[in-house]
Design a protein around this motif. Structure first.
Motif, PDB file in Angstrom:
ATOM      1  N   GLY A 156     -17.402   5.813  21.208  1.00 22.84           N
ATOM      2  CA  GLY A 156     -18.631   5.905  20.422  1.00 22.84           C
ATOM      3  C   GLY A 156     -18.466   5.383  19.012  1.00 22.84           C
ATOM      4  N   LEU A 157     -17.590   4.409  18.849  1.00 21.94           N
ATOM      5  CA  LEU A 157     -17.335   3.803  17.543  1.00 21.94           C
ATOM      6  C   LEU A 157     -17.596   2.304  17.621  1.00 21.94           C
ATOM      7  N   SER A 158     -17.905   1.717  16.483  1.00 22.63           N
ATOM      8  CA  SER A 158     -18.080   0.270  16.460  1.00 22.63           C
ATOM      9  C   SER A 158     -16.715  -0.419  16.570  1.00 22.63           C
ATOM     10  N   ILE A 159     -16.756  -1.661  16.983  1.00 20.18           N
ATOM     11  CA  ILE A 159     -15.517  -2.449  17.034  1.00 20.18           C
ATOM     12  C   ILE A 159     -14.933  -2.549  15.633  1.00 20.18           C
ATOM     13  N   SER A 160     -15.793  -2.720  14.647  1.00 14.68           N
ATOM     14  CA  SER A 160     -15.311  -2.811  13.261  1.00 14.68           C
ATOM     15  C   SER A 160     -14.549  -1.559  12.853  1.00 14.68           C
ATOM     16  N   GLU A 161     -15.065  -0.389  13.234  1.00 12.50           N
ATOM     17  CA  GLU A 161     -14.393   0.864  12.887  1.00 12.50           C
ATOM     18  C   GLU A 161     -13.048   0.975  13.599  1.00 12.50           C
ATOM     19  N   LEU A 162     -12.998   0.573  14.856  1.00 11.18           N
ATOM     20  CA  LEU A 162     -11.725   0.598  15.585  1.00 11.18           C
ATOM     21  C   LEU A 162     -10.702  -0.316  14.921  1.00 11.18           C
ATOM     22  N   VAL A 163     -11.143  -1.495  14.499  1.00  8.95           N
ATOM     23  CA  VAL A 163     -10.235  -2.436  13.834  1.00  8.95           C
ATOM     24  C   VAL A 163      -9.768  -1.859  12.505  1.00  8.95           C
ATOM     25  N   ARG A 164     -10.703  -1.283  11.714  1.00  7.20           N
ATOM     26  CA  ARG A 164     -10.312  -0.686  10.425  1.00  7.20           C
ATOM     27  C   ARG A 164      -9.267   0.407  10.626  1.00  7.20           C
ATOM     28  N   ARG A 165      -9.495   1.271  11.613  1.00  8.49           N
ATOM     29  CA  ARG A 165      -8.550   2.359  11.871  1.00  8.49           C
ATOM     30  C   ARG A 165      -7.188   1.832  12.315  1.00  8.49           C
ATOM     31  N   ALA A 166      -7.191   0.820  13.161  1.00  9.89           N
ATOM     32  CA  ALA A 166      -5.920   0.256  13.638  1.00  9.89           C
ATOM     33  C   ALA A 166      -5.145  -0.387  12.493  1.00  9.89           C
ATOM     34  N   VAL A 167      -5.850  -1.116  11.624  1.00  8.04           N
ATOM     35  CA  VAL A 167      -5.191  -1.766  10.485  1.00  8.04           C
ATOM     36  C   VAL A 167      -4.659  -0.712   9.524  1.00  8.04           C
ATOM     37  N   GLU A 168      -5.464   0.314   9.242  1.00  3.72           N
ATOM     38  CA  GLU A 168      -5.027   1.395   8.341  1.00  3.72           C
ATOM     39  C   GLU A 168      -3.784   2.090   8.879  1.00  3.72           C
ATOM     40  N   LYS A 169      -3.804   2.402  10.171  1.00  4.98           N
ATOM     41  CA  LYS A 169      -2.653   3.071  10.791  1.00  4.98           C
ATOM     42  C   LYS A 169      -1.405   2.196  10.697  1.00  4.98           C
ATOM     43  N   ASP A 170      -1.554   0.919  10.972  1.00 11.73           N
ATOM     44  CA  ASP A 170      -0.414   0.003  10.911  1.00 11.73           C
ATOM     45  C   ASP A 170       0.129  -0.093   9.487  1.00 11.73           C
ATOM     46  N   LEU A 171      -0.754  -0.189   8.507  1.00  9.47           N
ATOM     47  CA  LEU A 171      -0.302  -0.289   7.116  1.00  9.47           C
ATOM     48  C   LEU A 171       0.383   0.985   6.651  1.00  9.47           C
ATOM     49  N   GLN A 172      -0.107   2.148   7.082  1.00 10.67           N
ATOM     50  CA  GLN A 172       0.536   3.412   6.711  1.00 10.67           C
ATOM     51  C   GLN A 172       1.929   3.506   7.316  1.00 10.67           C
ATOM     52  N   GLN A 173       2.065   3.109   8.582  1.00  8.90           N
ATOM     53  CA  GLN A 173       3.378   3.154   9.225  1.00  8.90           C
ATOM     54  C   GLN A 173       4.336   2.196   8.542  1.00  8.90           C
ATOM     55  N   GLU A 174       3.853   1.016   8.211  1.00  9.62           N
ATOM     56  CA  GLU A 174       4.692   0.027   7.537  1.00  9.62           C
ATOM     57  C   GLU A 174       5.137   0.540   6.182  1.00  9.62           C
ATOM     58  N   SER A 175       4.211   1.179   5.468  1.00  3.86           N
ATOM     59  CA  SER A 175       4.525   1.704   4.139  1.00  3.86           C
ATOM     60  C   SER A 175       5.587   2.793   4.214  1.00  3.86           C
ATOM     61  N   SER A 176       5.449   3.719   5.168  1.00  3.02           N
ATOM     62  CA  SER A 176       6.437   4.796   5.265  1.00  3.02           C
ATOM     63  C   SER A 176       7.778   4.263   5.735  1.00  3.02           C
ATOM     64  N   THR A 177       7.768   3.275   6.622  1.00  2.00           N
ATOM     65  CA  THR A 177       9.020   2.659   7.070  1.00  2.00           C
ATOM     66  C   THR A 177       9.691   1.938   5.918  1.00  2.00           C
ATOM     67  N   ARG A 178       8.900   1.217   5.122  1.00  3.73           N
ATOM     68  CA  ARG A 178       9.454   0.485   3.984  1.00  3.73           C
ATOM     69  C   ARG A 178      10.028   1.459   2.967  1.00  3.73           C
ATOM     70  N   SER A 179       9.330   2.579   2.716  1.00  4.74           N
ATOM     71  CA  SER A 179       9.816   3.564   1.748  1.00  4.74           C
ATOM     72  C   SER A 179      11.151   4.149   2.200  1.00  4.74           C
ATOM     73  N   ALA A 180      11.260   4.495   3.468  1.00  2.00           N
ATOM     74  CA  ALA A 180      12.513   5.052   3.979  1.00  2.00           C
ATOM     75  C   ALA A 180      13.625   4.019   3.893  1.00  2.00           C
ATOM     76  N   ARG A 181      13.318   2.792   4.265  1.00  2.00           N
ATOM     77  CA  ARG A 181      14.326   1.728   4.221  1.00  2.00           C
ATOM     78  C   ARG A 181      14.807   1.515   2.791  1.00  2.00           C
ATOM     79  N   GLN A 182      13.862   1.471   1.839  1.00  6.13           N
ATOM     80  CA  GLN A 182      14.242   1.286   0.441  1.00  6.13           C
ATOM     81  C   GLN A 182      15.100   2.439  -0.057  1.00  6.13           C
ATOM     82  N   PHE A 183      14.769   3.656   0.342  1.00  6.51           N
ATOM     83  CA  PHE A 183      15.554   4.815  -0.064  1.00  6.51           C
ATOM     84  C   PHE A 183      16.996   4.682   0.405  1.00  6.51           C
ATOM     85  N   PHE A 184      17.184   4.366   1.688  1.00  6.47           N
ATOM     86  CA  PHE A 184      18.537   4.292   2.223  1.00  6.47           C
ATOM     87  C   PHE A 184      19.303   3.084   1.700  1.00  6.47           C
ATOM     88  N   GLU A 185      18.589   2.015   1.373  1.00  5.00           N
ATOM     89  CA  GLU A 185      19.269   0.847   0.809  1.00  5.00           C
ATOM     90  C   GLU A 185      19.770   1.116  -0.597  1.00  5.00           C
TER      91      GLU A 185
END
Length: 88
Positions: free
Chosen positions: A24-53
């Motif tokens: 019951g969501l628009s395609i645009s909303e699904l795309v926004r959510r998928a992009v947001e989720k991907d960017l959040q995961q990338e950000s947390s992965t990058r933060s952890a990687r930077q910490f350990f480096e």
């Protein structure tokens, strides 16, 4: 909001349409959510990687053998020594 045009392969677009109807969501909303989720995961992965480096081993441990170090800690442990005296 900023409008962006994207090109999707036909099969992906069909799957998005089916998901859109099911959720019951628009395609645009699904795309926004998928992009947001991907960017959040990338950000947390990058933060952890930077910490350990940025971690650097202490120079005082550079030539230390781990097993020997742990053994010396155990041998010099006041708690273990007191426990041996009580049980001993």
């Amino acid at each position: 909001m900023h409008r962006t045009q994207i090109y999707l392969p036909e099969d992906l677009h069909e799957r998005l349409k089916m998901r859109s109807r099911a959720d019951g969501l628009s395609i645009s909303e699904l795309v926004r959510r998928a992009v947001e989720k991907d960017l959040q995961q990338e950000s947390s992965t990058r933060s952890a990687r930077q910490f350990f480096e940025t971690l650097k081993p202490l120079e005082s441990f550079a030539d230390c053998e781990p097993e020997q170090y742990v053994r010396s800690l155990r041998d010099n442990s006041r708690i273990l020594r007191d426990e041996q005296n009580i049980n001993g």
